[in-house]
Write an enzyme that holds these catalytic residues in place. Sequence first.
Site, PDB file in Angstrom:
ATOM      1  CG  ASP A 109      -1.729   1.216   1.769  1.00  0.00           C
ATOM      2  OD1 ASP A 109      -2.761   0.670   0.680  1.00  0.00           O
ATOM      3  OD2 ASP A 109      -1.917   2.314   1.798  1.00  0.00           O
ATOM      4  CG  HIS A 274      -5.684  -3.402   1.451  1.00  0.00           C
ATOM      5  ND1 HIS A 274      -4.373  -3.357   0.078  1.00  0.00           N
ATOM      6  CD2 HIS A 274      -4.752  -2.843   2.251  1.00  0.00           C
ATOM      7  CE1 HIS A 274      -4.216  -2.367   0.458  1.00  0.00           C
ATOM      8  NE2 HIS A 274      -4.662  -2.067   1.567  1.00  0.00           N
TER       9      HIS A 274
END
Length: 297
Positions: A109, A274
């Site tokens: 990320d 995620h």
Amino acid sequence: MNARSIIDGFDYRRIPGHDNVTLNVAIGGSGQPIVLLHGFPQTHLMWRQVAPRLADDHLVIVPDLRGYGASDKPVEADASTYSKRTMARDIVSVARELGAEQFALIGHDRGALVGTRAALDHPDAVSHLGILDVLPTLDTWDVLHGVDAKVAWHLYLMAQPKGLPERMIEAVAADFFASFLDAWDPSGTTFEPDVRQHYVDSSVAAVPSIVADYRATAGIDLEMDRADRAAGAQLAMPVGVLSQDWGAQLGFNALDLWKKWAPAATYEPIDAGHFMAEEKPDEVTEFIRGLVQRKTH
């Protein structure tokens, strides 16, 4: 730091980054160096299950990015304070302080955006680049169109001029950050309760710096990417991408986008949310091991 905010078996140091900013860094193992960079809304603790596995045969360096966790949170003096170029300089400085002139860099990320900028700006230092579940800055903005872009609503909120986003988020900070931990963890079982609370508490304490990080991605970072794209800049080191299939919803092919920056990049899908390093640490560890074994040019 309390016992639940550290990686078991790792030593901790405060190490100077760029421009007198000091980072909180966990260090373990020995051998070929690997730097692990965390994402949002997390801290270096996201690597708590992966880092010890890698430390069996690597020097593993796991910092909190500037503005996050227990690292310094400088006031946003201008757009460069939280540019990915500045944050990348932090990481290169920390690695060199630990004797790692060249290292593999794995980012998730936000950490992957820092890692990409580090690889573009410091190609002699970054031997391998691993990307977990993100697109390059320029391409992220390019693929966000229409109502499907609502998945990235927070990007637009934190891209606004300094002041209002910070005040809005601070008014409901715990709920704001917890919403991402919940929405991006479909199983609801990825985080132990105390780890989840650590992420919320750490983020609540860092609202201005987190917003500044995101604001940079809609401004100065985007400008840097555009300049590099126009100049034909590319990543020559081995690049591996591990990701969910976001493209199915937003209409892009992640490998094609990464190949614009790294023609030899490889892509592996993963059946995880995620927060994959915490949901499936064995698979993420094997991905990293496979990447760092690839020969450099």
